[in-house]
Design a protein around this motif. Structure first.
Motif, PDB file in Angstrom:
ATOM      1  N   MET A 147       0.948  -1.425  -0.385  1.00 35.77           N
ATOM      2  CA  MET A 147       0.455  -0.351   0.320  1.00 35.77           C
ATOM      3  C   MET A 147       1.431   1.381  -0.194  1.00 35.77           C
ATOM      4  SD  MET A 147      -3.211   0.468   2.977  1.00 35.77           S
ATOM      5  CE  MET A 147      -3.514  -0.760   2.589  1.00 35.77           C
ATOM      6  N   THR A 148       0.529   2.006  -0.868  1.00 33.66           N
ATOM      7  CA  THR A 148       1.077   3.312  -0.746  1.00 33.66           C
ATOM      8  C   THR A 148       1.459   4.207   0.391  1.00 33.66           C
ATOM      9  OG1 THR A 148      -0.514   4.559  -2.589  1.00 33.66           O
ATOM     10  CG2 THR A 148       1.287   3.566  -3.382  1.00 33.66           C
ATOM     11  N   PRO A 149       1.779   5.600   0.492  1.00 31.67           N
ATOM     12  CA  PRO A 149       1.875   5.844   1.800  1.00 31.67           C
ATOM     13  C   PRO A 149       0.522   7.115   0.935  1.00 31.67           C
ATOM     14  CG  PRO A 149       3.903   6.397   1.368  1.00 31.67           C
ATOM     15  CD  PRO A 149       3.492   5.895  -0.130  1.00 31.67           C
ATOM     16  N   ASP A 150       0.469   7.232   0.103  1.00 28.38           N
ATOM     17  CA  ASP A 150      -1.442   8.152   0.256  1.00 28.38           C
ATOM     18  C   ASP A 150      -2.192   6.942  -0.353  1.00 28.38           C
ATOM     19  OD1 ASP A 150       0.074  10.243  -1.051  1.00 28.38           O
ATOM     20  OD2 ASP A 150      -0.316   9.987  -3.438  1.00 28.38           O
ATOM     21  N   ALA A 151      -2.175   5.835  -0.299  1.00 32.47           N
ATOM     22  CA  ALA A 151      -3.812   5.151   0.150  1.00 32.47           C
ATOM     23  C   ALA A 151      -3.901   4.460   1.158  1.00 32.47           C
ATOM     24  CB  ALA A 151      -3.404   3.647  -1.487  1.00 32.47           C
ATOM     25  N   PHE A 152      -2.723   4.439   1.527  1.00 27.48           N
ATOM     26  CA  PHE A 152      -2.764   4.521   3.383  1.00 27.48           C
ATOM     27  C   PHE A 152      -3.492   5.369   4.474  1.00 27.48           C
ATOM     28  CE2 PHE A 152      -1.246   5.422   7.803  1.00 27.48           C
ATOM     29  CZ  PHE A 152      -1.622   3.892   8.508  1.00 27.48           C
ATOM     30  N   LEU A 153      -2.977   6.841   3.554  1.00 25.36           N
ATOM     31  CA  LEU A 153      -3.649   8.058   3.732  1.00 25.36           C
ATOM     32  C   LEU A 153      -4.865   8.444   4.092  1.00 25.36           C
ATOM     33  CD1 LEU A 153      -0.640  10.824   3.876  1.00 25.36           C
ATOM     34  CD2 LEU A 153      -2.409   9.389   6.030  1.00 25.36           C
ATOM     35  N   ALA A 154      -5.609   7.676   2.282  1.00 22.92           N
ATOM     36  CA  ALA A 154      -6.628   7.357   2.377  1.00 22.92           C
ATOM     37  C   ALA A 154      -7.871   6.690   2.671  1.00 22.92           C
ATOM     38  CB  ALA A 154      -6.928   7.451   0.485  1.00 22.92           C
ATOM     39  N   THR A 155      -7.445   5.548   3.164  1.00 26.58           N
ATOM     40  CA  THR A 155      -8.044   5.053   3.387  1.00 26.58           C
ATOM     41  C   THR A 155      -8.212   4.225   4.951  1.00 26.58           C
ATOM     42  OG1 THR A 155      -6.914   3.113   2.014  1.00 26.58           O
ATOM     43  CG2 THR A 155      -8.058   1.963   3.847  1.00 26.58           C
ATOM     44  N   SER A 156      -6.810   5.034   5.496  1.00 27.66           N
ATOM     45  CA  SER A 156      -7.005   4.961   7.008  1.00 27.66           C
ATOM     46  C   SER A 156      -8.046   6.682   7.250  1.00 27.66           C
ATOM     47  CB  SER A 156      -6.047   5.950   7.341  1.00 27.66           C
ATOM     48  OG  SER A 156      -5.717   6.840   7.472  1.00 27.66           O
ATOM     49  N   GLY A 157      -7.951   7.431   6.483  1.00 34.89           N
ATOM     50  CA  GLY A 157      -9.629   9.157   5.937  1.00 34.89           C
ATOM     51  C   GLY A 157     -10.897   8.137   6.568  1.00 34.89           C
ATOM     52  N   LEU A 158     -10.697   7.343   5.557  1.00 31.50           N
ATOM     53  CA  LEU A 158     -11.839   6.186   5.522  1.00 31.50           C
ATOM     54  C   LEU A 158     -12.834   5.737   6.553  1.00 31.50           C
ATOM     55  CD1 LEU A 158     -12.270   5.958   1.774  1.00 31.50           C
ATOM     56  CD2 LEU A 158     -13.445   7.511   2.412  1.00 31.50           C
ATOM     57  N   LEU A 159     -12.030   5.110   7.356  1.00 28.50           N
ATOM     58  CA  LEU A 159     -11.991   4.220   8.213  1.00 28.50           C
ATOM     59  C   LEU A 159     -12.660   4.837   8.900  1.00 28.50           C
ATOM     60  CD1 LEU A 159      -9.349   1.469   7.142  1.00 28.50           C
ATOM     61  CD2 LEU A 159     -11.914   1.646   7.730  1.00 28.50           C
ATOM     62  N   GLY A 160     -11.636   6.364   9.702  1.00 29.11           N
ATOM     63  CA  GLY A 160     -12.343   6.937  10.250  1.00 29.11           C
ATOM     64  C   GLY A 160     -13.536   7.644  10.344  1.00 29.11           C
ATOM     65  N   LEU A 161     -13.953   8.354   8.698  1.00 31.31           N
ATOM     66  CA  LEU A 161     -14.344   8.976   8.637  1.00 31.31           C
ATOM     67  C   LEU A 161     -16.096   7.223   9.238  1.00 31.31           C
ATOM     68  CD1 LEU A 161     -14.631  10.881   5.761  1.00 31.31           C
ATOM     69  CD2 LEU A 161     -15.264  11.546   7.681  1.00 31.31           C
ATOM     70  N   PHE A 162     -15.757   6.330   8.341  1.00 30.79           N
ATOM     71  CA  PHE A 162     -16.837   5.161   8.894  1.00 30.79           C
ATOM     72  C   PHE A 162     -17.067   5.315  10.157  1.00 30.79           C
ATOM     73  CE2 PHE A 162     -16.975   0.576  10.202  1.00 30.79           C
ATOM     74  CZ  PHE A 162     -17.989   0.323   9.588  1.00 30.79           C
ATOM     75  N   VAL A 163     -16.288   4.863  11.412  1.00 30.13           N
ATOM     76  CA  VAL A 163     -15.961   5.110  12.326  1.00 30.13           C
ATOM     77  C   VAL A 163     -16.802   6.165  12.853  1.00 30.13           C
ATOM     78  CG1 VAL A 163     -15.186   4.967  14.637  1.00 30.13           C
ATOM     79  CG2 VAL A 163     -14.061   3.525  13.117  1.00 30.13           C
ATOM     80  N   LEU A 164     -16.563   6.935  12.646  1.00 31.51           N
ATOM     81  CA  LEU A 164     -17.548   8.918  13.181  1.00 31.51           C
ATOM     82  C   LEU A 164     -19.436   8.231  12.740  1.00 31.51           C
ATOM     83  CD1 LEU A 164     -16.963  11.612  13.731  1.00 31.51           C
ATOM     84  CD2 LEU A 164     -17.421  12.363  12.352  1.00 31.51           C
ATOM     85  N   ALA A 165     -19.362   8.180  10.958  1.00 31.46           N
ATOM     86  CA  ALA A 165     -20.966   8.366  11.350  1.00 31.46           C
ATOM     87  C   ALA A 165     -21.235   7.261  11.992  1.00 31.46           C
ATOM     88  CB  ALA A 165     -20.615   7.358   9.551  1.00 31.46           C
ATOM     89  N   ALA A 166     -20.976   5.988  11.932  1.00 34.55           N
ATOM     90  CA  ALA A 166     -21.557   4.356  12.929  1.00 34.55           C
ATOM     91  C   ALA A 166     -21.889   5.945  14.158  1.00 34.55           C
ATOM     92  CB  ALA A 166     -20.642   4.028  13.237  1.00 34.55           C
ATOM     93  N   GLY A 167     -20.610   6.406  14.570  1.00 34.94           N
ATOM     94  CA  GLY A 167     -20.984   6.972  15.958  1.00 34.94           C
ATOM     95  C   GLY A 167     -22.263   7.545  15.971  1.00 34.94           C
TER      96      GLY A 167
END
Length: 99
Positions: free
Chosen positions: A1-21
């Motif tokens: 996984m490239t650094p850019d893909a890592f940041l994008a993926t982790s950002g989306l996962l953070g939004l996932f948790v935020l939306a669930a909460g």
């Protein structure tokens, strides 16, 4: 996984948790205050959660197992606040009957 893909993926996962909460908190507040407006806001948060899951599944380099887990989690998250609310309501109602 490239650094850019890592940041994008982790950002989306953070939004996932935020939306669930947000869905859980808004649902609970809506039921507590008997507010249709808050329940609608909870549903909007859940729709946002589903859109985020779609983005994770389509646009991230995560493995298929992880994508399946995230998708299944989104489905389960939909049921958690109503089930919890019914349990708490029943518990408090039964406790009040004993007092």
């Amino acid at each position: 996984m490239t650094p850019d893909a890592f940041l994008a993926t982790s950002g989306l996962l953070g939004l996932f948790v935020l939306a669930a909460g947000a869905y859980g908190v808004l649902f609970g507040a809506g039921r507590l205050q008997e507010s249709r407006r808050l329940i609608k806001a909870a549903n909007v948060a859940y729709v946002a959660l589903c859109m985020i899951v779609a983005a994770i599944v389509i646009a991230t380099p995560l493995g298929g197992g992880w994508k399946l887990l995230i998708g299944a989690s989104a489905l389960v998250y939909y049921a958690i606040p109503p089930v919890t609310w019914r349990y708490l309501h029943r518990t408090h109602r039964d406790h009040g009957a004993q007092a």
